[in-house]
Design an enzyme around this catalytic site. Structure first.
Site, PDB file in Angstrom:
ATOM      1  N   GLY A  85     -63.603 -49.866 -61.622  1.00 61.32           N
ATOM      2  CA  GLY A  85     -63.456 -49.171 -60.336  1.00 61.32           C
ATOM      3  C   GLY A  85     -64.205 -49.914 -59.242  1.00 61.32           C
ATOM      4  O   GLY A  85     -65.382 -50.199 -59.395  1.00 61.32           O
ATOM      5  N   ARG A 121     -58.556 -53.492 -64.248  1.00 56.32           N
ATOM      6  CA  ARG A 121     -58.959 -53.257 -65.638  1.00 56.32           C
ATOM      7  C   ARG A 121     -58.143 -54.228 -66.488  1.00 56.32           C
ATOM      8  O   ARG A 121     -57.061 -54.644 -66.078  1.00 56.32           O
ATOM      9  CB  ARG A 121     -58.710 -51.797 -65.994  1.00 56.32           C
ATOM     10  CG  ARG A 121     -59.544 -50.876 -65.091  1.00 56.32           C
ATOM     11  CD  ARG A 121     -59.747 -49.494 -65.650  1.00 56.32           C
ATOM     12  NE  ARG A 121     -60.824 -48.826 -64.922  1.00 56.32           N
ATOM     13  CZ  ARG A 121     -60.632 -48.064 -63.841  1.00 56.32           C
ATOM     14  NH1 ARG A 121     -59.422 -47.859 -63.384  1.00 56.32           N
ATOM     15  NH2 ARG A 121     -61.667 -47.502 -63.237  1.00 56.32           N
ATOM     16  N   ASP A 172     -70.207 -49.517 -66.458  1.00 55.17           N
ATOM     17  CA  ASP A 172     -70.613 -49.672 -67.858  1.00 55.17           C
ATOM     18  C   ASP A 172     -69.492 -50.244 -68.721  1.00 55.17           C
ATOM     19  O   ASP A 172     -69.754 -50.980 -69.677  1.00 55.17           O
ATOM     20  CB  ASP A 172     -71.164 -48.357 -68.435  1.00 55.17           C
ATOM     21  CG  ASP A 172     -70.197 -47.207 -68.273  1.00 55.17           C
ATOM     22  OD1 ASP A 172     -69.206 -47.340 -67.519  1.00 55.17           O
ATOM     23  OD2 ASP A 172     -70.421 -46.168 -68.913  1.00 55.17           O
ATOM     24  N   THR A 202     -70.632 -49.368 -59.083  1.00 54.90           N
ATOM     25  CA  THR A 202     -69.739 -48.234 -59.356  1.00 54.90           C
ATOM     26  C   THR A 202     -70.214 -47.065 -58.516  1.00 54.90           C
ATOM     27  O   THR A 202     -71.424 -46.856 -58.382  1.00 54.90           O
ATOM     28  CB  THR A 202     -69.734 -47.827 -60.849  1.00 54.90           C
ATOM     29  OG1 THR A 202     -69.141 -46.517 -60.957  1.00 54.90           O
ATOM     30  CG2 THR A 202     -71.110 -47.764 -61.462  1.00 54.90           C
ATOM     31  N   ASP A 207     -70.106 -44.135 -59.398  1.00 54.71           N
ATOM     32  CA  ASP A 207     -70.520 -43.034 -60.284  1.00 54.71           C
ATOM     33  C   ASP A 207     -72.030 -42.941 -60.518  1.00 54.71           C
ATOM     34  O   ASP A 207     -72.520 -41.900 -60.937  1.00 54.71           O
ATOM     35  CB  ASP A 207     -69.833 -43.168 -61.652  1.00 54.71           C
ATOM     36  CG  ASP A 207     -68.314 -43.186 -61.537  1.00 54.71           C
ATOM     37  OD1 ASP A 207     -67.789 -42.614 -60.571  1.00 54.71           O
ATOM     38  OD2 ASP A 207     -67.661 -43.792 -62.409  1.00 54.71           O
ATOM     39  N   ASP A 238     -73.751 -44.019 -62.895  1.00 59.79           N
ATOM     40  CA  ASP A 238     -73.974 -43.537 -64.262  1.00 59.79           C
ATOM     41  C   ASP A 238     -74.500 -44.626 -65.194  1.00 59.79           C
ATOM     42  O   ASP A 238     -74.174 -44.645 -66.372  1.00 59.79           O
ATOM     43  CB  ASP A 238     -72.667 -42.948 -64.823  1.00 59.79           C
ATOM     44  CG  ASP A 238     -71.526 -43.963 -64.809  1.00 59.79           C
ATOM     45  OD1 ASP A 238     -71.658 -45.010 -64.149  1.00 59.79           O
ATOM     46  OD2 ASP A 238     -70.502 -43.705 -65.458  1.00 59.79           O
ATOM     47  N   ARG A 250     -66.344 -39.590 -62.699  1.00 59.94           N
ATOM     48  CA  ARG A 250     -65.888 -39.791 -64.080  1.00 59.94           C
ATOM     49  C   ARG A 250     -66.545 -38.765 -64.990  1.00 59.94           C
ATOM     50  O   ARG A 250     -66.205 -37.605 -64.923  1.00 59.94           O
ATOM     51  CB  ARG A 250     -66.152 -41.217 -64.551  1.00 59.94           C
ATOM     52  CG  ARG A 250     -65.255 -41.549 -65.742  1.00 59.94           C
ATOM     53  CD  ARG A 250     -65.340 -42.966 -66.174  1.00 59.94           C
ATOM     54  NE  ARG A 250     -64.636 -43.846 -65.253  1.00 59.94           N
ATOM     55  CZ  ARG A 250     -64.189 -45.044 -65.584  1.00 59.94           C
ATOM     56  NH1 ARG A 250     -64.377 -45.499 -66.791  1.00 59.94           N
ATOM     57  NH2 ARG A 250     -63.573 -45.789 -64.707  1.00 59.94           N
TER      58      ARG A 250
HETATM   59  P1  ADP Z   1     -66.086 -49.649 -65.205  1.00 58.71           P
HETATM   60  O1  ADP Z   1     -66.610 -51.036 -65.309  1.00 58.71           O
HETATM   61  O2  ADP Z   1     -65.904 -49.210 -63.793  1.00 58.71           O
HETATM   62  O3  ADP Z   1     -66.870 -48.672 -66.061  1.00 58.71           O
HETATM   63  P2  ADP Z   1     -63.845 -49.562 -67.118  1.00 58.71           P
HETATM   64  O4  ADP Z   1     -64.519 -48.667 -68.111  1.00 58.71           O
HETATM   65  O5  ADP Z   1     -62.440 -49.254 -66.798  1.00 58.71           O
HETATM   66  O6  ADP Z   1     -64.582 -49.658 -65.722  1.00 58.71           O
HETATM   67  O7  ADP Z   1     -63.931 -51.060 -67.711  1.00 58.71           O
HETATM   68  C1  ADP Z   1     -63.513 -52.150 -66.920  1.00 58.71           C
HETATM   69  C2  ADP Z   1     -63.065 -53.277 -67.807  1.00 58.71           C
HETATM   70  O8  ADP Z   1     -64.136 -53.742 -68.624  1.00 58.71           O
HETATM   71  C3  ADP Z   1     -61.962 -52.965 -68.803  1.00 58.71           C
HETATM   72  O9  ADP Z   1     -60.687 -52.877 -68.224  1.00 58.71           O
HETATM   73  C4  ADP Z   1     -62.082 -54.164 -69.713  1.00 58.71           C
HETATM   74  O10 ADP Z   1     -61.530 -55.310 -69.113  1.00 58.71           O
HETATM   75  C5  ADP Z   1     -63.602 -54.338 -69.791  1.00 58.71           C
HETATM   76  N1  ADP Z   1     -64.082 -53.646 -70.983  1.00 58.71           N
HETATM   77  C6  ADP Z   1     -64.282 -52.341 -71.163  1.00 58.71           C
HETATM   78  N2  ADP Z   1     -64.675 -52.055 -72.423  1.00 58.71           N
HETATM   79  C7  ADP Z   1     -64.718 -53.251 -73.064  1.00 58.71           C
HETATM   80  C8  ADP Z   1     -65.052 -53.651 -74.404  1.00 58.71           C
HETATM   81  N3  ADP Z   1     -65.407 -52.768 -75.332  1.00 58.71           N
HETATM   82  N4  ADP Z   1     -64.997 -54.968 -74.698  1.00 58.71           N
HETATM   83  C9  ADP Z   1     -64.642 -55.876 -73.775  1.00 58.71           C
HETATM   84  N5  ADP Z   1     -64.311 -55.566 -72.503  1.00 58.71           N
HETATM   85  C10 ADP Z   1     -64.345 -54.277 -72.150  1.00 58.71           C
HETATM   86  O1  F6P Z   2     -65.568 -45.348 -61.994  1.00 58.89           O
HETATM   87  C1  F6P Z   2     -65.192 -45.158 -60.666  1.00 58.89           C
HETATM   88  C2  F6P Z   2     -64.070 -44.148 -60.554  1.00 58.89           C
HETATM   89  O2  F6P Z   2     -63.732 -43.996 -59.196  1.00 58.89           O
HETATM   90  C3  F6P Z   2     -64.385 -42.793 -61.201  1.00 58.89           C
HETATM   91  O3  F6P Z   2     -65.200 -41.993 -60.371  1.00 58.89           O
HETATM   92  C4  F6P Z   2     -63.008 -42.248 -61.418  1.00 58.89           C
HETATM   93  O4  F6P Z   2     -62.991 -41.326 -62.494  1.00 58.89           O
HETATM   94  C5  F6P Z   2     -62.207 -43.475 -61.767  1.00 58.89           C
HETATM   95  O5  F6P Z   2     -62.924 -44.594 -61.251  1.00 58.89           O
HETATM   96  C6  F6P Z   2     -60.818 -43.460 -61.183  1.00 58.89           C
HETATM   97  O6  F6P Z   2     -60.146 -44.579 -61.642  1.00 58.89           O
HETATM   98  P1  F6P Z   2     -58.717 -45.050 -61.067  1.00 58.89           P
HETATM   99  O7  F6P Z   2     -58.981 -45.867 -59.857  1.00 58.89           O
HETATM  100  O8  F6P Z   2     -58.141 -45.845 -62.184  1.00 58.89           O
HETATM  101  O9  F6P Z   2     -57.927 -43.831 -60.734  1.00 58.89           O
END
Ligand code: ADP
Ligand code: F6P
Length: 331
Positions: free
Chosen positions: A13, A74, A105, A128, A130, A132, A174
């Protein structure tokens, strides 16, 4: 280890202030004589070899701009080892000596995966809305998201008062209640529903109705603003709206704030945080640190092992929680 070339990417995000972090990384790297490239579209850019050169001209006039010039995305493929290994080959072929990942995370799990197969520095920068992430007091984008939520809550209060209505305002986060709790506090909202304290729909509904009744008896204000973290109410937030409408007999409206919370020019707190963390991330790469996050603790940068940052769930501030509860009964 001497570093000649660093790479950066933004993943997951997007958050206001990611651009300010990219700017800080580029300016700080250049001050050490290091070249910087930026991979586009999160980890996808690493897999597809999609990158651009970054320098002070590219990041000129960038600190105040929302979004990310590298685009975010992602990338499911990156969760599989064979793709992580092909990313390492691309990094090696480009003679990259270190990578900085700005994200949440989820993105940090990608940092850990990369570090398993690559012996150069991979550094995380918490970006982020969030907030978090354990090990850092704040994440880049969080303050701006709160500011956006508070401005919306203030506006909604005007119309809620005029019509003596109840408004349910659904905010992002989230699985974390940071945006909900702090925007509710700052806007003087009457009730807040958080993943960290939620029990059952039945119990939470009783709590809201009790509060409404007390406020009615006290002749308190005629509107009622309830802030709720997204995806929290079982079956969806519309069920809460319908139940409230049915039980209270008062007009209830729903406002879902959604992605506006991710947009806009970063507020000063996020600009300074992004500048500190971007600068510090370059220092950590220069020190050869592996799989660490550039966090902020008590206003100073701190290196946090990503193992520590990713295991635990970050707790809400207990004082803020109890204060919100007490103060809304008096308002
Ligand atoms: P955020 O970083 O905002 O928490 P996501 O949870 O969607 O967002 O994770 C972002 C990207 O990080 C994923 O689309 C993927 O490319 C990478 N990622 C997430 N989990 C893993 C994992 N277990 N191993 C490797 N890459 C990961
Ligand atoms: O992690 C940031 C965030 O904006 C969260 O607050 C929310 O749940 C999620 O991303 C939304 O993701 P997307 O842009 O895929 O709808």
């Amino acid at each position: 280890m001497s570093i000649k070339k660093l790479a950066v990417l933004t993943s997951g995000g997007d958050a206001p202030g990611m651009n300010a972090a990219i700017r800080a990384i580029v300016l700080s790297a250049e001050s050490h004589g290091i070249k910087v490239i930026g991979f586009k579209h999160g980890y996808n850019g690493l897999l597809k070899n999609e990158w651009i050169k970054l320098n002070r001209a590219v990041v000129y006039n960038l600190i105040q701009r929302g979004g990310t010039i590298l685009h975010s995305a992602r990338c499911e493929k990156f969760k599989h080892d064979e793709h992580v290994q092909s990313a390492v080959k691309n990094l090696e072929a480009l003679d990259v000596d270190g990578l900085i990942v700005i994200g949440g995370d989820g993105s940090f799990k990608g940092v850990q995966a990369l570090q398993k197969y690559w012996d150069k520095s991979v550094i995380g920068v918490p970006g982020t809305i969030d907030n978090d992430i354990v090990g850092t007091d704040y994440t880049i984008g969080y303050h701006t998201a709160i500011q956006t939520a508070v401005e919306s809550l203030d506006k909604v209060r005007d119309t809620a008062e005029a019509f003596e209505r109840i408004f349910v305002v659904d905010v992002m986060g989230r699985h974390a209640g940071f945006i909900a709790l702090n925007s509710a506090l700052a806007a003087g909202a009457d009730h807040v529903l958080l993943p960290e304290t939620f029990t059952t729909a039945a119990e939470e509904l009783v709590k809201i109705l009790d509060k409404l009744e007390k406020r009615r008896k006290n002749n308190a204000s005629s509107s009622h603003i309830i802030v709720i973290t997204e995806n929290l109410w079982p079956g969806g937030v519309n069920i809460l709206v319908d139940s409230l409408q049915g039980e209270s007999g008062v007009d209830v409206r729903l406002l879902t704030l959604g992605h506006v919370q991710r947009g806009g020019s970063p507020v000063w707190q996020d600009r300074i945080l992004a500048t500190k963390l971007g600068t510090y991330a370059v220092e950590l790469a220069l020190e050869g640190k592996k799989a660490v996050m550039a966090g902020i603790q008590h206003r100073y940068p701190a290196a946090v092992s990503l193992d520590d940052a990713s295991i635990q769930r970050k707790a809400l501030n207990h004082y803020s929680l109890s204060m919100q509860d007490k103060i809304t009964l008096l308002a």
